[in-house]
Design a protein around this motif. Structure first.
Motif, short mmCIF file in Angstrom:
data_model
loop_
_atom_site.label_atom_id
_atom_site.label_comp_id
_atom_site.label_asym_id
_atom_site.label_seq_id
_atom_site.Cartn_x
_atom_site.Cartn_y
_atom_site.Cartn_z
N GLY A 158 -17.57 21.33 -14.82
CA GLY A 158 -17.46 22.02 -16.09
C GLY A 158 -16.42 23.11 -16.12
O GLY A 158 -15.94 23.49 -17.19
N ASP A 159 -16.08 23.65 -14.95
CA ASP A 159 -15.09 24.71 -14.89
C ASP A 159 -13.99 24.41 -13.88
O ASP A 159 -13.34 25.31 -13.36
N GLY A 160 -13.77 23.11 -13.61
CA GLY A 160 -12.82 22.73 -12.57
C GLY A 160 -11.47 22.24 -13.05
O GLY A 160 -10.69 21.71 -12.25
N ASP A 161 -11.17 22.42 -14.34
CA ASP A 161 -9.91 21.88 -14.89
C ASP A 161 -8.69 22.42 -14.15
O ASP A 161 -7.74 21.67 -13.86
N ASP A 162 -8.67 23.72 -13.88
CA ASP A 162 -7.49 24.33 -13.27
C ASP A 162 -7.21 23.76 -11.88
O ASP A 162 -6.06 23.47 -11.53
N LEU A 163 -8.27 23.60 -11.08
CA LEU A 163 -8.07 23.05 -9.74
C LEU A 163 -7.56 21.62 -9.80
O LEU A 163 -6.62 21.25 -9.08
N ILE A 164 -8.16 20.79 -10.64
CA ILE A 164 -7.73 19.40 -10.73
C ILE A 164 -6.29 19.31 -11.21
O ILE A 164 -5.48 18.55 -10.66
N ASP A 165 -5.95 20.10 -12.22
CA ASP A 165 -4.57 20.11 -12.72
C ASP A 165 -3.59 20.52 -11.62
O ASP A 165 -2.52 19.92 -11.47
N TRP A 166 -3.96 21.54 -10.85
CA TRP A 166 -3.09 22.03 -9.79
C TRP A 166 -2.91 20.97 -8.70
O TRP A 166 -1.81 20.74 -8.21
N ALA A 167 -4.01 20.32 -8.32
CA ALA A 167 -3.92 19.29 -7.29
C ALA A 167 -3.07 18.11 -7.75
O ALA A 167 -2.23 17.60 -7.00
N ILE A 168 -3.27 17.67 -8.99
CA ILE A 168 -2.47 16.56 -9.51
C ILE A 168 -0.99 16.94 -9.55
O ILE A 168 -0.11 16.14 -9.18
N SER A 169 -0.72 18.16 -9.99
CA SER A 169 0.68 18.60 -10.09
C SER A 169 1.35 18.63 -8.72
O SER A 169 2.57 18.43 -8.61
N ALA A 170 0.57 18.88 -7.66
CA ALA A 170 1.15 18.86 -6.31
C ALA A 170 1.67 17.47 -5.96
O ALA A 170 2.72 17.32 -5.32
N TYR A 171 0.95 16.44 -6.42
CA TYR A 171 1.37 15.06 -6.14
C TYR A 171 2.46 14.60 -7.11
O TYR A 171 3.07 13.55 -6.89
N GLU A 172 2.66 15.35 -8.18
CA GLU A 172 3.75 15.05 -9.11
C GLU A 172 5.03 15.78 -8.77
O GLU A 172 6.08 15.55 -9.39
N SER A 173 4.99 16.66 -7.77
CA SER A 173 6.15 17.47 -7.41
C SER A 173 7.17 16.62 -6.65
O SER A 173 6.90 15.47 -6.26
N SER A 174 8.34 17.20 -6.41
CA SER A 174 9.40 16.47 -5.72
C SER A 174 9.08 16.25 -4.25
O SER A 174 9.63 15.34 -3.61
N THR A 175 8.19 17.06 -3.68
CA THR A 175 7.78 16.90 -2.28
C THR A 175 6.25 16.86 -2.22
O THR A 175 5.61 17.83 -1.81
N PRO A 176 5.65 15.75 -2.63
CA PRO A 176 4.19 15.67 -2.68
C PRO A 176 3.58 15.65 -1.28
O PRO A 176 4.26 15.37 -0.29
N PRO A 177 2.28 15.95 -1.16
CA PRO A 177 1.62 15.86 0.14
C PRO A 177 1.72 14.46 0.73
O PRO A 177 1.80 13.47 -0.01
N GLU A 178 1.71 14.38 2.04
CA GLU A 178 1.81 13.08 2.69
C GLU A 178 0.53 12.27 2.54
O GLU A 178 0.57 11.05 2.37
N ILE A 179 -0.61 12.93 2.62
CA ILE A 179 -1.89 12.22 2.57
C ILE A 179 -2.32 12.04 1.11
O ILE A 179 -2.16 12.93 0.29
N PRO A 180 -2.82 10.86 0.75
CA PRO A 180 -3.29 10.64 -0.64
C PRO A 180 -4.57 11.41 -0.93
O PRO A 180 -5.21 11.95 -0.02
N ALA A 181 -4.95 11.46 -2.19
CA ALA A 181 -6.13 12.23 -2.61
C ALA A 181 -6.98 11.44 -3.58
O ALA A 181 -6.47 10.69 -4.41
#
Length: 427
Positions: free
Chosen positions: A251-274
């Motif tokens: 119910g209050d996790g929008d910011d975390l999910i958005d931040w995590a997704i944006s990390a995988y949308e960046s030019s240097t995403p994390p190596e491990i999938p999520a």
């Protein structure tokens, strides 16, 4: 000394049909757990863990959980555990509450909830009562039941998590509710589900001196992987290394999910999938938007909700989470390298817990800077999880002893009560 400590009655036996039970051998003891559950899953899952532990320790025990959670029926409980659901209430954006489903005024909903709670207590006649977090319940709804229960020989316990809130908010909140007076009058014990060495949640409150003598720090509540798998179908991605991103109820996790997704949308995403678990209370439109972004990224997948999240967490290589109490217990129990991204408003509970846990080396923490969530910072933080220590590599005595301590205290009290009954019978 309260009547619950002596085993005597301050109410007339049978008053309004309310009297203690005759079978006080302890083998068939009854436990009533109250969990107001106005938001999220935390109170319900904590109550469920305690209930399941009590019936596992003493198979003849019966536990009834009183809850306002709209999703309580989705969870499985141990043999001997059942629940009574009171009408739900929900917090609105302006901080006020309203009835969740009923088209009635909030006061009417509270009156109905209070009547159900009192009637359940009168009929069930518990030996032990555990009230989660709120001494007075939601808007004072449990006080009439406490008044009835006090004279029956039942032991009344307040159970609180390791961190309640920052003192600047907690102290006036308790004063407004009259919580300290209710605690002094009705409660025999206070169980803190944490360690004094990590945090003292009641230290800032102006409590009577003898309250300190009633407080027991149990340690955190250990969680285990369910023996039977759930019905949730996991993404293929979970067959290999992956990071679990969870926000609890959502119910209050929008910011975390958005931040995590944006990390995988960046030019240097994390190596491990999520794999993202949204939780049952996330806004549907928000979830739809997240799913569109996830569908475009080969390193991401998601599921809506899993009542047996421990199974998925046990498979995960590491965890990214907000840091609520139950998630913290799970990552400690399942020994997962964890990145905590705590909520900082409207309460600092998660932030305080994360700071102390990071201080001990149990987790790492990441907070946004001035409201800005940099995708690259999140990506690098996820990458560092591969080299992060597991919680088990840090020695904290009694860290996960919570359920064991609760079982021991319950058993010891039942044995003392049975011994008193035998002595009285012999006289």
């Amino acid at each position: 000394m309260r009547a619950a400590e002596t085993g005597t009655l301050s109410l007339n036996s049978g008053q309004d049909g309310y009297s203690p039970r005759a079978d006080q051998d302890g083998q068939h003891a009854r436990v009533l757990i109250y969990s107001h559950d106005t938001f999220g899953l935390g109170h319900l899952r904590r109550s469920r863990a305690i209930a399941n532990a009590l019936v596992a320790e003493r198979p003849g025990v019966s536990v009834v959980i009183i809850s306002g959670s709209p999703v309580i029926g989705n969870f499985e409980f141990g043999s001997g555990v059942d629940y009574v659901r009171v009408p739900g209430v929900v917090k609105q954006p302006d901080g006020d509450y309203r009835s969740l489903n009923l088209h009635v005024h909030l006061e009417d909903a509270i009156g109905l909830r209070s009547a159900i709670i009192e009637q359940t207590a009168r009929t069930f006649r518990p030996d032990l009562v555990i009230v989660d977090k709120e001494p007075t319940g939601f808007r004072g709804e449990i006080v009439p039941a406490l008044e009835r229960l006090q004279g029956t020989g039942a032991r009344i316990v307040l159970g609180v998590r390791d961190v309640m809130d920052e003192p600047a908010l907690l102290v006036p909140e308790w004063e407004r509710k009259g919580a300290a007076e209710v605690l002094e009058r009705y409660y025999d014990e206070v169980w803190v589900y944490g360690l004094r060495e990590i945090y003292e949640p009641l230290a800032a409150l102006p409590l009577a001196n003898d309250i300190a003598e009633r407080i027991t720090y149990t340690g955190y509540l250990r969680r285990s992987v369910p023996q039977e798998p759930g019905l949730t179908r996991y993404p293929k991605m979970t067959k290999g290394p992956f990071v679990l991103v969870t926000t609890g109820g959502g119910g209050d996790g929008d910011d975390l999910i958005d931040w995590a997704i944006s990390a995988y949308e960046s030019s240097t995403p994390p190596e491990i999938p999520a794999v993202v678990v949204f939780g049952p209370f996330i806004n549907r439109d928000t979830r739809r938007g997240f799913m569109e972004r996830i569908a475009r990224n080969p390193k991401l997948d998601a599921i809506a909700f899993d009542t047996k999240l421990e199974v998925l967490m046990s498979r995960a290589t590491a965890v990214v989470a907000m840091g609520g109490y139950n998630t913290f217990c799970e990552v400690l129990s399942l020994d997962k390298p964890t990145l905590i991204v705590p909520r900082t408003s409207p309460r600092l509970e998660q932030y305080i817990r994360a700071v102390e846990a990071e201080r001990l080396g149990l987790v790492n923490m990441l907070v946004h800077e001035n409201g800005h969530r940099d995708p690259d910072r999140m990506a690098r933080a996820i990458d560092r999880l591969a080299d992060q220590k597991r919680p088990s590599e840090v020695t904290v005595p009694g860290l996960l002893d919570g359920l064991d301590v609760i079982q021991q205290r319950f058993s010891s009290w039942l044995e003392r009560r049975a011994a008193r009954a035998m002595t009285q019978a012999a006289e």
